[in-house]
Design an enzyme around this catalytic site. Structure first.
Site, PDB file in Angstrom:
ATOM      1  CE  LYS A 218      -3.888  -2.266   0.288  1.00  0.00           C
ATOM      2  NZ  LYS A 218      -4.983  -2.169  -0.701  1.00  0.00           N
ATOM      3  CG  ASP A 246      -4.183  -0.661  -3.784  1.00  0.00           C
ATOM      4  OD1 ASP A 246      -4.672   0.398  -4.216  1.00  0.00           O
ATOM      5  OD2 ASP A 246      -4.868  -1.601  -3.344  1.00  0.00           O
ATOM      6  CD  GLU A 272      -5.031  -2.616  -6.659  1.00  0.00           C
ATOM      7  OE1 GLU A 272      -6.033  -2.888  -5.976  1.00  0.00           O
ATOM      8  OE2 GLU A 272      -4.024  -3.360  -6.738  1.00  0.00           O
ATOM      9  CD  GLU A 304      -9.755  -2.353  -4.059  1.00  0.00           C
ATOM     10  OE1 GLU A 304     -10.225  -2.309  -2.911  1.00  0.00           O
ATOM     11  OE2 GLU A 304      -8.561  -2.601  -4.297  1.00  0.00           O
ATOM     12  CG  ASP A 327     -15.018  -6.774  -5.528  1.00  0.00           C
ATOM     13  OD1 ASP A 327     -14.091  -6.701  -4.716  1.00  0.00           O
ATOM     14  OD2 ASP A 327     -16.171  -7.115  -5.212  1.00  0.00           O
ATOM     15  CG  HIS A 354     -10.323  -6.400  -4.938  1.00  0.00           C
ATOM     16  ND1 HIS A 354     -11.563  -6.354  -4.320  1.00  0.00           N
ATOM     17  CD2 HIS A 354      -9.423  -6.019  -3.999  1.00  0.00           C
ATOM     18  CE1 HIS A 354     -11.419  -5.947  -3.077  1.00  0.00           C
ATOM     19  NE2 HIS A 354     -10.135  -5.728  -2.848  1.00  0.00           N
TER      20      HIS A 354
END
Length: 434
Positions: A218, A246, A272, A304, A327, A354
């Protein structure tokens, strides 16, 4: 013999993950939760489905499922299978509840929970895992399951049928490949934003030792912190493994481009959700910029929280993404995912679902396997996300080996939760919340 859905039971199930930092990113820090649905039948088998939420608000999604339940209760499975789009629209286009979307947000997520439960029931009654049930459906049945409204400018029923028919060629060989090797995966368990550096290093080293060669972290905190953590992971995995990032929508468009100019140092494979999920043109501009910054080595990934097939259509038409991240339950369930997989195939963009959360790994393994067997037909650039959280609460949890998913072999969609887990973590009365 027809099978009638006689009951719709809804459970608010929440797991206290926030305190440990599991799932933490630049925006979210929540208690992983599920709006869990059970469809009882007069024949005995139960269909299970859910949608994933982040804690507070799960009661709202549960209320939405109850508001839609009359569209499901009393219907036969055969009736639904004969008119799948009419059934899907009864939920996604309810003449009053649609106003609360349309086809997005809480109502659409509740639609996904119910639709997925019906598909779980269909696969269970057929005695097949969901991936096999879908892969073996005739082309005309798959096409008839898709609502093409608002996407025919990008994908027509005839084009979808041609993709699915072509997907029959070599299917047995592709299945043999998966049975032998499993499905490629990457792990996000190493890089939650709330983890301290020493934990990031230890988790990365352990994941690498376990066979993972693609890992995601992240980003979206202070840029210096993001770069320091990225350097730690890259140091542990070496130059050849993949490192994905992400940002969970935290950046503005220009901010994303500036950040990636710095983070390009560690050779990211993708960035992402670099900006707001609905910003099609912003994603397109970022995609052009990161391509230039990295000489084509980095790409933009998102999906997602993409609300529906129409958003995906625009992302693809605008050349805004190099990776589509479907997703399983943000959108309206299997029917809409079928449209999204076929759109990706039409535009030549690989799908990397995702996962994580509660049960998303269990869900999306089936979708990715089906995509490879009947739609995309290749593994290049394709991976399923894996997060090592909460699998123990499912009757048929995911199985991995050497950084790859193993094929599920039990009938259904792997969505059934253990009764003891439902009882323990039901909110607010379960013992875990006392």
């Amino acid at each position: 013999m027809s099978v009638t859905i006689t009951s719709v039971d809804v459970h608010d199930v929440r797991f206290p993950t926030a305190a440990r930092g599991d799932g933490s990113d630049a925006i979210n820090r929540g208690d992983y939760s599920a709006t869990y649905v059970q469809l009882g039948t007069d024949a005995g088998p139960v269909g299970a489905g859910f949608t994933f939420t982040n804690g507070r608000g799960n009661e709202i999604t549960c209320a939405a499922v109850r508001a839609l339940a009359h569209h499901v209760r009393g219907r036969t499975v055969e009736e639904i299978a004969a008119e799948p789009v009419a059934f899907w629209r009864s939920l996604s286009a309810d003449v009053q509840l649609r106003w609360l979307g349309p086809e997005k947000g809480v109502i659409h997520m509740a639609t996904g929970a119910l639709v997925n439960a019906v598909w779980d029931l269909r696969a269970t009654l057929a005695g097949k895992p969901m991936w096999r049930f879908l892969a073996e459906l005739p082309t005309d049945e798959l096409v008839a399951s898709i609502d093409f409204r608002h996407i025919t400018d990008a994908l027509t029923p005839d084009e979808a049928a041609a993709i699915l028919d072509k997907g029959r060629d070599g299917l047995a060989d592709r299945l043999a490949t998966l049975q032998r090797d499993g499905f490629p995966s990457y792990t996000t368990s190493v890089g939650w934003l709330g983890y301290p550096d020493d934990k990031v290093r230890a988790l990365t080293r352990a994941a690498y030792d376990d066979g993972w060669r693609a890992m995601k972290m992240k980003v979206g905190g202070p840029l210096a912190d993001d770069l320091r953590r990225a350097r730690i992971i890259r140091e542990e995995i070496g130059p050849d493994a993949l490192l994905m990032m992400d940002a969970n929508q935290v950046w503005d468009v220009d901010e994303a481009i500036t950040a990636m100019a710095t983070l390009a140092e560690v050779d990211p494979y993708w960035i992402e959700e670099p900006t707001h999920a609905d910003d099609i043109l912003g994603h397109a501009r970022i995609a052009r910029a990161v391509t230039e910054l990295t000489d084509g080595r980095c790409r933009v990934a998102t999906g997602e929280v993409a609300a529906n097939r129409v958003i995906f259509k625009q992302l693809l038409q605008a050349e805004a993404i190099g990776v589509m991240q479907i997703d399983a339950c943000r959108v309206g369930g299997v029917n809409e995912v079928l449209a999204e997989l076929l759109l990706a195939a039409k535009f030549g963009v690989p799908v990397c679902p995702h996962a994580g959360g509660v049960g998303l790994c269990e869900y999306v393994q089936h979708l990715a396997i089906f995509d490879y067997l009947r739609v995309g037909t290749g593994l290049d650039g394709r991976m399923i996300e894996y997060v090592d959280h909460l699998h123990e609460h499912f009757v048929d949890p995911v199985r991995t080996r050497g950084g790859r998913y193993l094929l599920p072999d039990r009938p259904g969609y792997s969505a059934t939760m253990k009764p003891a887990s439902i009882a323990e973590f039901s909110f607010p009365d379960g013992p875990a919340w006392q």
